[in-house]
Design an enzyme around this catalytic site. Sequence first.
Site, PDB file in Angstrom:
ATOM      1  N   ARG A 226       3.354   6.649  -2.776  1.00 31.48           N
ATOM      2  CA  ARG A 226       2.547   6.761  -1.548  1.00 31.48           C
ATOM      3  C   ARG A 226       2.817   8.080  -0.823  1.00 31.48           C
ATOM      4  O   ARG A 226       2.373   8.259   0.315  1.00 31.48           O
ATOM      5  CB  ARG A 226       2.817   5.568  -0.623  1.00 31.48           C
ATOM      6  CG  ARG A 226       2.488   4.213  -1.232  1.00 31.48           C
ATOM      7  CD  ARG A 226       2.315   3.128  -0.167  1.00 31.48           C
ATOM      8  NE  ARG A 226       3.422   3.045   0.765  1.00 31.48           N
ATOM      9  CZ  ARG A 226       4.546   2.361   0.559  1.00 31.48           C
ATOM     10  NH1 ARG A 226       4.706   1.699  -0.565  1.00 31.48           N
ATOM     11  NH2 ARG A 226       5.492   2.329   1.474  1.00 31.48           N
TER      12      ARG A 226
ATOM     13  N   LYS B 257       5.885  -7.161  26.079  1.00 30.89           N
ATOM     14  CA  LYS B 257       7.204  -6.606  25.715  1.00 30.89           C
ATOM     15  C   LYS B 257       7.201  -5.084  25.929  1.00 30.89           C
ATOM     16  O   LYS B 257       8.211  -4.514  26.343  1.00 30.89           O
ATOM     17  CB  LYS B 257       7.541  -6.944  24.263  1.00 30.89           C
ATOM     18  CG  LYS B 257       7.881  -8.413  24.090  1.00 30.89           C
ATOM     19  CD  LYS B 257       8.813  -8.635  22.933  1.00 30.89           C
ATOM     20  CE  LYS B 257       9.440 -10.011  22.953  1.00 30.89           C
ATOM     21  NZ  LYS B 257       8.521 -11.126  23.201  1.00 30.89           N
TER      22      LYS B 257
HETATM   23  P1  DTP Z   1      11.032   1.548   0.021  1.00 31.09           P
HETATM   24  O1  DTP Z   1      10.949   3.012   0.244  1.00 31.09           O
HETATM   25  O2  DTP Z   1      11.747   0.843   1.113  1.00 31.09           O
HETATM   26  O3  DTP Z   1      11.561   1.210  -1.355  1.00 31.09           O
HETATM   27  P2  DTP Z   1       8.584   0.454  -0.988  1.00 31.09           P
HETATM   28  O4  DTP Z   1       8.784   1.246  -2.255  1.00 31.09           O
HETATM   29  O5  DTP Z   1       7.212   0.384  -0.445  1.00 31.09           O
HETATM   30  O6  DTP Z   1       9.537   0.998   0.128  1.00 31.09           O
HETATM   31  P3  DTP Z   1       9.818  -1.868  -2.301  1.00 31.09           P
HETATM   32  O7  DTP Z   1      10.582  -0.953  -3.206  1.00 31.09           O
HETATM   33  O8  DTP Z   1      10.569  -2.955  -1.620  1.00 31.09           O
HETATM   34  O9  DTP Z   1       9.051  -1.046  -1.154  1.00 31.09           O
HETATM   35  O10 DTP Z   1       8.647  -2.580  -3.108  1.00 31.09           O
HETATM   36  C1  DTP Z   1       7.767  -1.828  -3.936  1.00 31.09           C
HETATM   37  C2  DTP Z   1       6.367  -2.319  -3.783  1.00 31.09           C
HETATM   38  O11 DTP Z   1       6.241  -3.660  -4.290  1.00 31.09           O
HETATM   39  C3  DTP Z   1       5.875  -2.402  -2.353  1.00 31.09           C
HETATM   40  O12 DTP Z   1       5.469  -1.178  -1.838  1.00 31.09           O
HETATM   41  C4  DTP Z   1       4.736  -3.382  -2.518  1.00 31.09           C
HETATM   42  C5  DTP Z   1       5.230  -4.350  -3.570  1.00 31.09           C
HETATM   43  N1  DTP Z   1       5.799  -5.544  -2.902  1.00 31.09           N
HETATM   44  C6  DTP Z   1       7.112  -5.851  -2.777  1.00 31.09           C
HETATM   45  N2  DTP Z   1       7.265  -7.009  -2.112  1.00 31.09           N
HETATM   46  C7  DTP Z   1       6.026  -7.438  -1.796  1.00 31.09           C
HETATM   47  C8  DTP Z   1       5.484  -8.571  -1.107  1.00 31.09           C
HETATM   48  N3  DTP Z   1       6.273  -9.520  -0.596  1.00 31.09           N
HETATM   49  N4  DTP Z   1       4.132  -8.669  -0.980  1.00 31.09           N
HETATM   50  C9  DTP Z   1       3.343  -7.721  -1.487  1.00 31.09           C
HETATM   51  N5  DTP Z   1       3.774  -6.641  -2.132  1.00 31.09           N
HETATM   52  C10 DTP Z   1       5.093  -6.498  -2.295  1.00 31.09           C
END
Ligand code: DTP
Length: 320
Positions: free
Chosen positions: A168, A57
């Site tokens: 993070r 791709k």
């Molecule tokens: P964003 O800036 O998009 O909010 P994020 O904070 O990393 O990015 P989320 O708020 O959706 O993402 O989710 C917070 C954390 O919860 C994510 O970093 C890891 C954990 N988490 C969420 N869903 C899953 C999953 N399906 N498997 C493993 N860990 C998860």
Amino acid sequence: MKKFAELANYERNVSKNIYKYNAYRKAAGTLAALSYRVKNGEEAKKLPGVGEKIAKKIDEFLQTGKLQKLEKINADGISAPINLMTRVSGIGPSKAKELVDAGIKTLEDLRKNQDKLTHHQKIGLKYFQDFEQKIPREEVRRLETSLKSVIANLDKEYILTICGSYRRGKDESGDIDVLITHPKFTSESMDAKNKGGMLKNIVKHLEKEGIITETISIGNTKFMGVCRDPAESSKPFRRLDIRVTPSDHYYCAVLYFTGSDLFNKNMRAHALKKKFTLNEYTLKHLTLEGLPGNAELITSEEDIFSKLGLPYKKPEERNS
Ligand code: DTP
């Protein structure tokens, strides 16, 4: 590469192929992290997460400026509206397909068909533009100060951590993930009703301060809703999740909700190889029969890494 992010969305939202979704996301992440641009698929194949199909791709895109697969997807009349629907908070791939099958394909259509939406989805629609906007780190930092000050007034011993991409070290976040614990709140000492009381009291005070503006849902351990710092009323409304967790589960929860989700998946897979099971509550040894044993005593995130024989990674090092 933006095209891989689009393919990833298609696999998650339309095909519901999580395996391919993760593969495209991984490749997109790997390519985005490079300080240079790959010249061809062959070169890309040397990178982690890039296999034969993705390399092809890359060649196709570099040679034609397009991807046939994406062209087809964008022309099929359903993938684009399904993707749009899943951008509404609370609408997942199945609901999105159901709506599109019923001829609901635009936000305007959704507004006219709110009877088909849950409370969460209605809020998602109401704040569609706001929730699409990323939250600058500085704004989360200021909100963190406000949240800490409100809960310290309730009880000085509360511990609050904002997890997710903010922890993070990212410059921007999609939403705000808050974890709260209290040293006296352990999985032994408190039943569901006590926990619920604690969360409801915290939410009540945050509402009184004007920080929480809407509730999507509230249970014994998890609040989902909307917030905005009253001092920042020109800013968009933001999605806020608050979880209360017993202190003996706190560090597994902090680790889990800090993510990234790909990092969590890799860590859980590593745990299984070491005959442990790891989730957002506990780390447990697996018995010879493969059943979870007693919870390990965990008093820091470092404990979890060390029990799994892994070098500690700071939150900023957990982005993939
Ligand atoms: P964003 O800036 O998009 O909010 P994020 O904070 O990393 O990015 P989320 O708020 O959706 O993402 O989710 C917070 C954390 O919860 C994510 O970093 C890891 C954990 N988490 C969420 N869903 C899953 C999953 N399906 N498997 C493993 N860990 C998860």
